[in-house]
Motif scaffolding. Structure first.
Motif, mmCIF file in Angstrom:
data_model
loop_
_atom_site.group_PDB
_atom_site.id
_atom_site.type_symbol
_atom_site.label_atom_id
_atom_site.label_comp_id
_atom_site.label_asym_id
_atom_site.label_seq_id
_atom_site.Cartn_x
_atom_site.Cartn_y
_atom_site.Cartn_z
ATOM 1 N N UNK A 1 0.853 -1.206 0.000
ATOM 2 C CA UNK A 1 0.000 0.000 0.000
ATOM 3 C C UNK A 1 0.884 1.251 0.000
ATOM 4 N N UNK A 2 1.946 1.227 0.822
ATOM 5 C CA UNK A 2 2.841 2.393 0.891
ATOM 6 C C UNK A 2 3.536 2.628 -0.452
ATOM 7 N N UNK A 3 4.002 1.535 -1.075
ATOM 8 C CA UNK A 3 4.698 1.667 -2.359
ATOM 9 C C UNK A 3 3.764 2.252 -3.419
ATOM 10 N N UNK A 4 2.577 1.686 -3.511
ATOM 11 C CA UNK A 4 1.620 2.173 -4.519
ATOM 12 C C UNK A 4 1.158 3.590 -4.194
ATOM 13 N N UNK A 5 1.086 3.899 -2.889
ATOM 14 C CA UNK A 5 0.661 5.232 -2.456
ATOM 15 C C UNK A 5 1.601 6.326 -2.922
ATOM 16 N N UNK A 6 2.863 5.938 -3.246
ATOM 17 C CA UNK A 6 3.811 6.957 -3.723
ATOM 18 C C UNK A 6 3.406 7.524 -5.078
ATOM 19 N N UNK A 7 2.527 6.803 -5.785
ATOM 20 C CA UNK A 7 2.051 7.318 -7.076
ATOM 21 C C UNK A 7 1.078 8.488 -6.876
#
Ligand SMILES: O=C(O)CCc1c2[nH]c(c1CC(=O)O)Cc1[nH]c(c(CC(=O)O)c1CCC(=O)O)Cc1[nH]c(c(CC(=O)O)c1CCC(=O)O)Cc1[nH]c(c(CCC(=O)O)c1CC(=O)O)C2
Length: 354
Positions: free
Chosen positions: A314-320
């Protein structure tokens, strides 16, 4: 157990808080995290204070509101508090005969289905909810630099409860009115919008630092029906909230097909449920919109390693997204182990530290 506001000691002010900064799409030194339904039945301390007090009575007592709102902040060290209430509280405050039944949800004694019923929806006066003003005032004092999120149910979700008389799977009577009697529908939605706006304004006037509008059930609609029958009303609310200068969050469940329209309604932050990965959601919302979400609340019942892996994703994708507030994809489930939430909060803070 983490300190209530770990960054308080470092002289951080409310406006510098990671939550408000992320809502405004400003850089943060860690991803802020809070959970929908972070107060409530998952916490033994909540079950203790609520033992002999009916839900709607608890929602009208400033001492209970303050204590229950603070509980998850103390326990989990989350970056924001959410005002303890329920979406039907403003409707009760204008005199509608409704109750919250355990295991069911809000139940309306005399459902609203015609012009006479709609006339019963009078405007909300600040005096109808003086307990809100009192509770919010005390809370912002206790919370210091931790923001308080005010909230309300959105007109469509409230309308569905009022028309169906309680929770509904198919929203058949609601849709029948919406499709079949658009003038009555718009009158109902306009009145609910005025009540909702006033309820949010009271919370902001008393010190709430952000607001969230829950349109929990709007995912039941097609994009076309949403655009024609709901969007104009929620857009009206968000436009007027814009004058208050607090971040506005808009959340619904099952809204994958509606995300771009939901975002058109004008919020600063769009809440995403667990069905749409945040990097995809970022492509669907308007430019200059932050995202909130979206770990599946049911994932918290899996072993910790699984939770950690999913939270990292979730954190990784949230960087988008232009700004990201970590949350679940919907509310904390009542049987969730609260230690999982404390651990998750620490994990999100550590993983996202820059
Ligand atoms: O299962 C039940 O006993 C009825 C639950 C229910 C309530 N309102 C309701 C529902 C339907 C539902 O959520 O499915 C109706 C309700 N309340 C709410 C929503 C919005 C949403 O969750 O999508 C909805 C609609 C959602 C839906 O019907 O699916 C919002 C709500 N209720 C509440 C809060 C406040 C809070 O959690 O701090 C909040 C909003 C802030 C937040 O997310 O944190 C509080 C609330 N309302 C309620 C309860 C349970 C009552 C109790 O402790 O005896 C509780 C406490 C808890 O969740 O443990 C009653």
């Amino acid at each position: 157990m983490p300190a209530p506001c770990a960054w308080h000691d470092r002289g951080v002010t409310l406006q510098d808080s990671p939550f408000l900064r992320a809502c405004r799409r400003l850089p943060v030194d860690r991803t802020p995290v809070w959970y929908m339904r972070q107060a409530g039945r998952s916490l033994p301390e909540y079950r203790r204070v609520r033992a002999d007090v009916p839900m709607l009575e608890a929602c009208a007592r400033p001492d209970m509101i303050v204590e229950i709102t603070m509980q998850p902040v103390r326990r989990h060290g989350v970056d924001a508090a959410i005002y303890f209430s329920d979406i039907v509280v403003p409707l009760k405050a204008i005199g509608l005969d409704l109750d919250i039944k355990s295991g069911v949800g809000p139940v309306v004694a005399d459902p609203i289905r015609d012009a006479d019923g709609i006339k019963r929806l009078r405007e909300l006066e600040p005096d109808d909810v003086s307990f809100v003003t009192e509770a919010v005032g005390t809370l912002v004092g206790e919370l210091g630099p931790t923001p308080l999120i005010g909230f309300a149910g959105a007109p469509f979700t409230l309308a569905s409860y009022l028309i169906e008389g309680g929770p509904s799977k198919n929203h058949e009577r609601t849709k029948a009115l919406m499709y079949g009697e658009p003038e009555l529908w718009n009158d109902l939605m306009r009145r609910l919008s005025v009540i909702t706006l006033e309820f949010l304004k009271v919370q902001v006037a008393a010190g709430a630092g952000a607001v969230q509008l829950f349109d929990s059930w709007v995912g039941a609609l097609s994009a076309e029906d949403y655009r024609a029958s709901v969007l104009p009303h929620t857009a009206w609310i968000f436009e007027r909230l814009g004058e208050l200068d607090v971040p506005r969050i808009h959340f619904g469940v099952g809204t994958g097909e509606l995300l771009s329209l939901l975002s058109e309604a004008g919020a600063d932050v769009v809440g995403v449920d667990w069905r749409v990965p945040l990097d995809k959601a970022a492509q669907r919302v308007q430019p200059a919109t932050a995202l909130q979400g979206n770990l599946d609340p049911a994932a918290l019942f899996a072993p910790w390693e699984v939770v950690a892996e999913r939270a990292r994703d979730v954190l990784t994708r949230g960087r988008a997204a232009e700004g990201h507030i970590f949350n679940l994809g919907h509310g904390v489930l009542p049987n969730t182990d609260p230690d999982m939430l404390t651990r998750l909060t620490e994990f999100v803070h550590e993983e996202s530290q820059t």
